[in-house]
Design a protein around this motif. Structure first.
Motif, PDB file in Angstrom:
ATOM      1  N   ARG A  57      -6.605  -2.154   5.500  1.00 62.97           N
ATOM      2  CA  ARG A  57      -4.889  -2.344   5.404  1.00 62.97           C
ATOM      3  C   ARG A  57      -3.912  -3.058   5.630  1.00 62.97           C
ATOM      4  N   ILE A  58      -4.753  -3.973   6.867  1.00 58.94           N
ATOM      5  CA  ILE A  58      -4.111  -5.182   6.902  1.00 58.94           C
ATOM      6  C   ILE A  58      -3.494  -5.865   5.365  1.00 58.94           C
ATOM      7  N   ILE A  89       2.596  -5.104   0.863  1.00 59.95           N
ATOM      8  CA  ILE A  89       4.190  -4.188   1.064  1.00 59.95           C
ATOM      9  C   ILE A  89       5.089  -4.649   1.422  1.00 59.95           C
ATOM     10  N   PHE A 140      -2.970  -4.234   2.610  1.00 62.88           N
ATOM     11  CA  PHE A 140      -2.388  -3.252   2.415  1.00 62.88           C
ATOM     12  C   PHE A 140      -0.939  -3.642   2.606  1.00 62.88           C
ATOM     13  N   ILE A 141      -0.817  -3.615   4.304  1.00 61.75           N
ATOM     14  CA  ILE A 141       0.750  -3.637   4.828  1.00 61.75           C
ATOM     15  C   ILE A 141       1.140  -5.289   4.812  1.00 61.75           C
ATOM     16  N   ASN A 142       0.581  -6.345   4.415  1.00 64.23           N
ATOM     17  CA  ASN A 142       1.039  -7.458   4.561  1.00 64.23           C
ATOM     18  C   ASN A 142       1.542  -7.702   2.177  1.00 64.23           C
ATOM     19  N   TYR A 197      -7.954   2.142   3.307  1.00 57.82           N
ATOM     20  CA  TYR A 197      -6.392   3.206   3.862  1.00 57.82           C
ATOM     21  C   TYR A 197      -6.427   2.807   5.792  1.00 57.82           C
TER      22      TYR A 197
END
Lengths: 223, 223
Positions: A128-129, A135, A131-133, A121
Motif C-alpha cells: 500500500r505504500i 499514484i 501504491f500510494i507513492n 492494498y
C-alpha cells in the motif's frame, strides 16, 4: 520452483518491490492469477471497459492508444515489459480504462482481479505504500505540468503539445493528427506549423507522413 | 464532551468520513493534534515548505496562491472550511507544498503530523480507502483535462486557460497576469484577447483591473 520463478516475475514490478518472500508467498498461494499470451495486434483492454483487473506485462511490448475527447487526434505510445497499467482505475470515481491497451508484439501478462488488488492494498504495508507513492508521483507530475508556461516559438509549442499528451516522457510515439487540427490546437498559422514540422523531420527528430507524426524517441525532442 | 465535539469536527472532512466512533476515539486519544488560530493575511504554509503536517481548515476562509513555473502569472483561489490541503505531499517523491496557503479571514485549523497521518493510513481501513479515493479522483480529473481539445474561439480559449489552472471548478478567483502574457500563452493577438476580456467584463462574468482579472464565480464562466 515454479513459485520461486513467479516471485521473481512479480518483484520486477514497482508495486511489489520491497515485499518479503513471506508476503509474496501468501499472495501467490491465495490469489487467482490469470496467465495470458497475446499476439501482436490483439486488444488487452479497451478505453471505456470496466477496469476489473490489474494487468502486469511480464514480457513483450504494448501499444497505449488515447484519443482526444472529440476524437480529433490520437496518440500511440509503446512500452516494454515490465509494465502495469491504470492502477488508478481500481479506486476513485471512475472504474473504467481511459486508454486502449494493445499487444504490439507477442505479450505475456498476469492479471489480478480488482478485489484481490484491493485486498493486497489493505493487507500488506509495503504494497500500500508502493501504491500510494506511485499514484501521488503521477499526480504531482500532472500538477507540475499544469504550471509550465507556453513556449514562445512554434517548434517548442509543438513539442509542448506532444509532451503534455504523453504518459511517458521517453520512447517511441505515433500521433495521428491533421496539420490543420494541430494548427487549431496551437492557435498557430498552418504555414508555421508545417515549416517547424518539416525542420524536425529533416533533423531526424520526427518522421512525417500523411496525417501521422512518428517520434522515434521523445526524449530527444525534449532535450 | 470536548472529545465528542472534536469527533464532529473531524467527521466534516472526507478523509474521516465513514470511520467508526471507536476508530475516531483512538485517533483523538493517541494523536497530538495542533490547534491554530490565524488572522487574515497570515501564511499557513508556503510553496516549497516541507509538508510535515496535514492541515484541516475547521473554520474560516483560505487563499491558495500558485504561480507559473517562470512566475509570469499567479492564480488565487479561495476556499471555505471544511478543507484539507495537499494530502498528496505526504507521499510520493516530492514532500513539499506546491502552493502557498494563506488565511483569507480569521481561520482555525487542526494540524496532524505527517507521521501520524501515515499511521492512520496504515492502521485504519476506512481512512486509507478514503485517502486513495480522494487522490485517484484528482488524478483521473487531471488525465481527463489533458485530453480536452482547444476551443475554436478566443473567449473559450481564455476560459479554458482559467479552468486548466484552477484546482477547484467553482468559486471566486483572482488572476494576476498581464494582457500581453495571456496573449502569448494563448498564441493570440492582443486585440482579440482584450476584446474578449472586455466583453466578459461587461457581462459581469469577470472584473478587469490593471494586470488583474477577478472572477466572482468560475462556475458561471464554465456554464
Amino acid at each position: 520452483m515454479p513459485n520461486l520463478h513467479l516471485y521473481d516475475k512479480l518483484l520486477q514490478f514497482p508495486l511489489f518491490q520491497g515485499m518479503s518472500r513471506d508476503d509474496l508467498g501468501e499472495i501467490v498461494a491465495h490469489t487467482r492469477l490469470g496467465f495470458h499470451k497475446l499476439k501482436a495486434g490483439e486488444d488487452i483492454a479497451r478505453e471505456g471497459d470496466d477496469a476489473d483487473y490489474l494487468h502486469f506485462l511480464v514480457s513483450g511490448r504494448i501499444k497505449i492508444i488515447t484519443s482526444a475527447a472529440d476524437r480529433s487526434f490520437t496518440f500511440f505510445e509503446y512500452r516494454d515489459s515490465p509494465e502495469t497499467f491504470q492502477m488508478e482505475a481500481l479506486f476513485g470515481p471512475s472504474y473504467r480504462f481511459s486508454h486502449t491497451y494493445q499487444a504490439a508484439s507477442e505479450c505475456s501478462l498476469i492479471t489480478i482481479s480488482k478485489e484481490d488488488v484491493r485486498r493486497f492494498y489493505n493487507s500488506f504495508l509495503v504494497f500500500r505504500i508502493n501504491f500510494i507513492n506511485l499514484i501521488t508521483a503521477r499526480l504531482q507530475k500532472a500538477d507540475d505540468n499544469m504550471w509550465r508556461t507556453t513556449p514562445a516559438d512554434t517548434r517548442h509549442r509543438i513539442i509542448s503539445f506532444f509532451r503534455s499528451h504523453c504518459l511517458y516522457m521517453s520512447g517511441e510515439k505515433d500521433i495521428d493528427i491533421k496539420m490543420t487540427r494541430l494548427a487549431d490546437e496551437l492557435n498557430e498559422g498552418q504555414r508555421h506549423i508545417s515549416q517547424s514540422l518539416n525542420d524536425m523531420n529533416e533533423e531526424g527528430l520526427i518522421r512525417l507522413s500523411r496525417a501521422r507524426i512518428h517520434i522515434p524517441a521523445l526524449e530527444k525532442l525534449l532535450m
